[in-house]
Design a protein around this motif. Sequence first.
Motif, PDB file in Angstrom:
ATOM      1  N   ALA A 191      -5.246 -11.276 -26.577  1.00  0.00           N
ATOM      2  CA  ALA A 191      -4.792 -10.501 -27.728  1.00  0.00           C
ATOM      3  C   ALA A 191      -3.939  -9.320 -27.302  1.00  0.00           C
ATOM      4  O   ALA A 191      -2.858  -9.064 -27.857  1.00  0.00           O
ATOM      5  N   LYS A 192      -4.407  -8.592 -26.272  1.00  0.00           N
ATOM      6  CA  LYS A 192      -3.664  -7.430 -25.787  1.00  0.00           C
ATOM      7  C   LYS A 192      -2.283  -7.823 -25.275  1.00  0.00           C
ATOM      8  O   LYS A 192      -1.290  -7.147 -25.537  1.00  0.00           O
ATOM      9  N   ALA A 193      -2.218  -8.939 -24.567  1.00  0.00           N
ATOM     10  CA  ALA A 193      -0.942  -9.393 -24.010  1.00  0.00           C
ATOM     11  C   ALA A 193       0.040  -9.802 -25.102  1.00  0.00           C
ATOM     12  O   ALA A 193       1.234  -9.466 -25.037  1.00  0.00           O
ATOM     13  N   VAL A 194      -0.448 -10.508 -26.114  1.00  0.00           N
ATOM     14  CA  VAL A 194       0.450 -10.930 -27.205  1.00  0.00           C
ATOM     15  C   VAL A 194       0.959  -9.729 -27.966  1.00  0.00           C
ATOM     16  O   VAL A 194       2.166  -9.635 -28.291  1.00  0.00           O
ATOM     17  N   ILE A 195       0.087  -8.774 -28.253  1.00  0.00           N
ATOM     18  CA  ILE A 195       0.513  -7.581 -28.988  1.00  0.00           C
ATOM     19  C   ILE A 195       1.537  -6.786 -28.174  1.00  0.00           C
ATOM     20  O   ILE A 195       2.519  -6.289 -28.702  1.00  0.00           O
ATOM     21  N   ALA A 196       1.329  -6.691 -26.862  1.00  0.00           N
ATOM     22  CA  ALA A 196       2.290  -6.011 -26.001  1.00  0.00           C
ATOM     23  C   ALA A 196       3.636  -6.733 -26.005  1.00  0.00           C
ATOM     24  O   ALA A 196       4.693  -6.098 -26.012  1.00  0.00           O
ATOM     25  N   ALA A 197       3.588  -8.069 -26.027  1.00  0.00           N
ATOM     26  CA  ALA A 197       4.833  -8.858 -26.024  1.00  0.00           C
ATOM     27  C   ALA A 197       5.592  -8.729 -27.338  1.00  0.00           C
ATOM     28  O   ALA A 197       6.804  -8.947 -27.384  1.00  0.00           O
ATOM     29  N   VAL A 253       3.738 -15.338 -27.842  1.00  0.00           N
ATOM     30  CA  VAL A 253       2.749 -16.228 -27.233  1.00  0.00           C
ATOM     31  C   VAL A 253       3.375 -16.977 -26.054  1.00  0.00           C
ATOM     32  O   VAL A 253       2.766 -17.085 -24.974  1.00  0.00           O
ATOM     33  N   ASP A 254       4.585 -17.481 -26.240  1.00  0.00           N
ATOM     34  CA  ASP A 254       5.272 -18.181 -25.149  1.00  0.00           C
ATOM     35  C   ASP A 254       5.410 -17.276 -23.925  1.00  0.00           C
ATOM     36  O   ASP A 254       5.206 -17.713 -22.778  1.00  0.00           O
ATOM     37  N   LYS A 255       5.750 -16.017 -24.168  1.00  0.00           N
ATOM     38  CA  LYS A 255       5.985 -15.091 -23.059  1.00  0.00           C
ATOM     39  C   LYS A 255       4.714 -14.848 -22.255  1.00  0.00           C
ATOM     40  O   LYS A 255       4.740 -14.867 -21.015  1.00  0.00           O
ATOM     41  N   VAL A 256       3.588 -14.645 -22.937  1.00  0.00           N
ATOM     42  CA  VAL A 256       2.374 -14.297 -22.182  1.00  0.00           C
ATOM     43  C   VAL A 256       1.889 -15.480 -21.336  1.00  0.00           C
ATOM     44  O   VAL A 256       1.364 -15.285 -20.234  1.00  0.00           O
ATOM     45  N   TYR A 257       2.096 -16.700 -21.838  1.00  0.00           N
ATOM     46  CA  TYR A 257       1.700 -17.865 -21.032  1.00  0.00           C
ATOM     47  C   TYR A 257       2.689 -18.102 -19.896  1.00  0.00           C
ATOM     48  O   TYR A 257       2.297 -18.468 -18.782  1.00  0.00           O
ATOM     49  N   ALA A 258       3.968 -17.888 -20.164  1.00  0.00           N
ATOM     50  CA  ALA A 258       4.957 -18.014 -19.092  1.00  0.00           C
ATOM     51  C   ALA A 258       4.718 -16.976 -18.004  1.00  0.00           C
ATOM     52  O   ALA A 258       4.988 -17.220 -16.818  1.00  0.00           O
ATOM     53  N   ASP A 259       4.177 -15.819 -18.411  1.00  0.00           N
ATOM     54  CA  ASP A 259       3.904 -14.737 -17.450  1.00  0.00           C
ATOM     55  C   ASP A 259       2.607 -14.961 -16.682  1.00  0.00           C
ATOM     56  O   ASP A 259       2.258 -14.160 -15.813  1.00  0.00           O
ATOM     57  N   GLY A 260       1.848 -16.018 -17.032  1.00  0.00           N
ATOM     58  CA  GLY A 260       0.712 -16.392 -16.213  1.00  0.00           C
ATOM     59  C   GLY A 260      -0.673 -16.153 -16.773  1.00  0.00           C
ATOM     60  O   GLY A 260      -1.662 -16.314 -16.056  1.00  0.00           O
ATOM     61  N   ILE A 262       3.339 -25.214 -24.693  1.00  0.00           N
ATOM     62  CA  ILE A 262       3.915 -23.921 -24.321  1.00  0.00           C
ATOM     63  C   ILE A 262       4.110 -23.867 -22.803  1.00  0.00           C
ATOM     64  O   ILE A 262       3.213 -24.263 -22.050  1.00  0.00           O
ATOM     65  N   PRO A 263       5.265 -23.417 -22.336  1.00  0.00           N
ATOM     66  CA  PRO A 263       5.489 -23.323 -20.884  1.00  0.00           C
ATOM     67  C   PRO A 263       4.392 -22.508 -20.210  1.00  0.00           C
ATOM     68  O   PRO A 263       4.017 -21.431 -20.670  1.00  0.00           O
ATOM     69  N   GLY A 264       3.840 -23.051 -19.121  1.00  0.00           N
ATOM     70  CA  GLY A 264       2.759 -22.395 -18.416  1.00  0.00           C
ATOM     71  C   GLY A 264       1.379 -22.897 -18.797  1.00  0.00           C
ATOM     72  O   GLY A 264       0.390 -22.556 -18.150  1.00  0.00           O
ATOM     73  N   VAL A 265       1.313 -23.733 -19.856  1.00  0.00           N
ATOM     74  CA  VAL A 265       0.035 -24.299 -20.290  1.00  0.00           C
ATOM     75  C   VAL A 265      -0.101 -25.705 -19.711  1.00  0.00           C
ATOM     76  O   VAL A 265       0.822 -26.512 -19.819  1.00  0.00           O
ATOM     77  N   PRO A 266      -1.220 -26.022 -19.094  1.00  0.00           N
ATOM     78  CA  PRO A 266      -1.368 -27.348 -18.479  1.00  0.00           C
ATOM     79  C   PRO A 266      -1.564 -28.454 -19.509  1.00  0.00           C
ATOM     80  O   PRO A 266      -2.249 -28.273 -20.511  1.00  0.00           O
ATOM     81  N   SER A 267      -0.942 -29.596 -19.259  1.00  0.00           N
ATOM     82  CA  SER A 267      -1.141 -30.794 -20.075  1.00  0.00           C
ATOM     83  C   SER A 267      -1.655 -31.913 -19.178  1.00  0.00           C
ATOM     84  O   SER A 267      -1.242 -32.018 -18.022  1.00  0.00           O
TER      85      SER A 267
END
Length: 359
Positions: free
Chosen positions: A352-358, A329-336, A113-118
Motif C-alpha cells: 500500500a505504501k509503495a503504490v501511494i508513493a508511486a 501498481v506496475d511501477k512498484v512491481y517493476a521496482d521489485g 504485470i511486469p515483475g510478477v511471476p507467471s
Amino acid sequence: MSANNALHIAVLGGDGIGPEVMAPALEVLRRIEATTDLKFRFTEAPAGANHYRETGKSMPESTIRLCDEADAILLGACGLPSVRYPDNTEIAPQIELRVHFDLYAGVRPARLIPGVPSPIVGADVRGIDLILIRESTEGLFASMGKGVVTDTEARETLVITRKTSERLFEFSFRLAERRKARGKPGQLACVDKANVFKAFAFFRGIFDEAAKNHPAVKADHMYIDACAALLVKRPWDFDVMVTENMFGDILSDLTAGLIGGMGMAPSADIGDRHAVFQPCHGTAPDIMGQGKANPTGMILSTAMMLDWLADKHGIEGAAEAGERIERAVDKVYADGIKPTEFGGSNGTADIAKAVIAAL
C-alpha cells in the motif's frame, strides 16, 4: 452523484482479510482525491458471515439501501468456511448483490504485470492481457438454494434466458470495441459447450445474432474444455471471452493463476444501473490479522471502478485516475516489490505504501 459532485461509494469490508485489503484501497482513492478534482464520499456498511453469525442475515436492509443509492459499491471479501446457511452453503452476499441488482456482467481482467511471476513459460516475454466476462445472475448459479436432493440423487438446474444473454453479449461486444480503440486486438470469443447441451447452443445462437451488429469485432467460438487447455498453453492469444456463470467462475480462477494468483486479480459485477468492484480472492481466514494479505487485487478493482464511473457519468478525469492507479501498481512491481503470496517479504502495508508513493 450528489449535489456537491462527490462520488458516493458504498464500502462493504466483509470478512477475513476483506477489511484488511479495503483499507489501503481507500487510502489510494484518498490520494487520488488529493491530487485531482475528483471527490469521494465513503459510507461503510456490514455484510458477510460475521454479520450473519450475529444477526441471522448476510446483510441488513440498510446495506442494500445504501448500495442502491451509491454511485458504486466496493466489496472486500465475504464468507467464512465455518459459518454456513442451514443447507450447508456458504454466506455469499456478493452473489446475493448480483441477483438483487441484476449485475449480469462479471468482468474479470487478467493482465500480467511486469515483475510478477507467471507459471506459463514465455509469458514474461509474450505478455498476458485478457478479459473474461462471466454472466453473473443465471446459468448453473440460478439454482443456488433451489436444488433438489433426495436419498438417491441430487439435481440442480441451469438457466439461460434470451433477455440476459442479449444484454451480456451487447456489453461484451462494446467492451471489445473499447479495447480495440485502445490498441488491443478487439476479439471476442463465446466459450460454451454447444456441442453437447441445447442450452449452450441457444446461448451461442444469441451470440451470433449480436455479432452481426458489431462487425468491427472479430467474433469466435470455443468449447470450454479447449479454452481451458489453450489458456495454459498460449494465454497471449486471448483478448476477450464471454461465458456462462459456472464456466466463468472456474475460468476466472484459472486466469488469475496465470498472472500471479488471486491476490493480483481485480473484478467487477456490472448491471445497467449498479456495479460492485472487488478482488477475485476470498477471505483467507488463515492469514487474517497477520498483515500478509496482498491488496493489489482490491486496489486494481478501484481502478476498474473509476473507469466504469467515467463511462457512466462522462467524467474524463475518473478514467485518467484509474490509469494512474494501474501505472502506479506496475511501477512498484517493476521496482521489485514481492508479496508474501509469492514467497517474498512484503505485506499489506508495504504494498500500500509503495503504490501511494508511486501515485
